[in-house]
Design a protein around this motif. Sequence first.
Motif, short mmCIF file in Angstrom:
data_model
loop_
_atom_site.label_atom_id
_atom_site.label_comp_id
_atom_site.label_asym_id
_atom_site.label_seq_id
_atom_site.Cartn_x
_atom_site.Cartn_y
_atom_site.Cartn_z
N GLU A 199 0.83 -1.20 0.00
CA GLU A 199 0.00 0.00 0.00
C GLU A 199 0.87 1.25 0.00
O GLU A 199 0.54 2.25 -0.66
CB GLU A 199 -0.93 0.00 1.22
CG GLU A 199 -1.64 1.32 1.50
CD GLU A 199 -2.56 1.78 0.37
OE1 GLU A 199 -3.00 2.96 0.42
OE2 GLU A 199 -2.85 0.99 -0.56
N ALA A 200 1.98 1.23 0.72
CA ALA A 200 2.88 2.39 0.77
C ALA A 200 3.44 2.68 -0.62
O ALA A 200 3.50 3.83 -1.05
CB ALA A 200 4.01 2.15 1.77
N GLU A 201 3.86 1.62 -1.32
CA GLU A 201 4.40 1.82 -2.66
C GLU A 201 3.33 2.33 -3.62
O GLU A 201 3.58 3.24 -4.42
CB GLU A 201 4.97 0.50 -3.19
CG GLU A 201 5.56 0.62 -4.59
CD GLU A 201 6.14 -0.68 -5.10
OE1 GLU A 201 6.32 -0.78 -6.33
OE2 GLU A 201 6.40 -1.60 -4.29
N THR A 202 2.13 1.78 -3.52
CA THR A 202 1.03 2.24 -4.37
C THR A 202 0.70 3.70 -4.10
O THR A 202 0.51 4.50 -5.02
CB THR A 202 -0.22 1.38 -4.15
OG1 THR A 202 0.07 0.03 -4.51
CG2 THR A 202 -1.39 1.88 -4.99
N ALA A 203 0.65 4.06 -2.82
CA ALA A 203 0.33 5.44 -2.44
C ALA A 203 1.41 6.40 -2.93
O ALA A 203 1.10 7.51 -3.40
CB ALA A 203 0.18 5.55 -0.92
N MET A 204 2.66 5.99 -2.84
CA MET A 204 3.75 6.86 -3.30
C MET A 204 3.72 7.01 -4.82
O MET A 204 3.89 8.11 -5.34
CB MET A 204 5.10 6.30 -2.85
CG MET A 204 6.30 7.15 -3.30
SD MET A 204 6.35 8.80 -2.53
CE MET A 204 7.10 8.39 -0.94
N ARG A 205 3.47 5.90 -5.52
CA ARG A 205 3.42 5.98 -6.98
C ARG A 205 2.30 6.92 -7.43
O ARG A 205 2.49 7.77 -8.32
CB ARG A 205 3.21 4.60 -7.59
CG ARG A 205 3.16 4.63 -9.12
CD ARG A 205 2.90 3.25 -9.73
NE ARG A 205 4.03 2.36 -9.55
CZ ARG A 205 4.06 1.35 -8.68
NH1 ARG A 205 3.00 1.10 -7.91
NH2 ARG A 205 5.12 0.59 -8.57
#
Length: 236
Positions: A199-205
């Motif tokens: 989720e962190a990677e998705t949110a950052m992207r």
Amino acid sequence: MPTADGAHSRRLSSDDVYHQLRTLILENAIAPGERVNIDALARQLGVSQTPIREAVRRLEGDHLLHKVPGKGYQTTPLLDLDSLRQLFEFRLVVDLWAVRAVAVNRLGNPSGWLHEEIERFTRAIVGVPDIRQHLLEHDTRFHGLILGALGNDVVKNAYDQTHCHFHAFRLYSPDTNGALTIEEHARLAHAIEACDPDEAETAMREHLTKAFYRFARAFDDTGNIQLRFPQSPRIF
């Protein structure tokens, strides 16, 4: 000590001078490609040339000024659309890797600091008609906290040397009331707090992609800059 026009000099440190000049450059009050007159700045600010020169050297390190042989210092050009794209491509590599790494680090999890930074920014902009400087400083601190939590000085220093935030924010202010930034940063902070790297990677992207397209609005269909900061009062 009185200045040339009879005014008494103000006790401005080199840090004060640096932040004042940086603000003028970021807001395009000193236009891109414009010569920076050290003598005129010293007279206007009521300081000696020493803090001016120290500030100018720091701004050169930020790549906001550069020295032109025989002409002194000039402000650097604004990013073009291709350079903006390259900057965000770099960030998509570094920031996505960084946010996954900190999201799985339960002992060094920076979510508390991230929430505090969001709250500080939210309080700071209440009643402020122009939040550009607050937004730049918040964005720099927020992403810096994530990079700093890696504990990797090489990566952090390399990231800092790109001056991502300075250069993008010179184009114009893409989030006039800060609401979009707060929402996207809060999603990142919650994902890191939950130790959820996916989720962190998705949110950052999604955050970086949306930020790129917000900044890209500064350009027309041919890639030419069409938007500017409102002109701020000049100091010299």
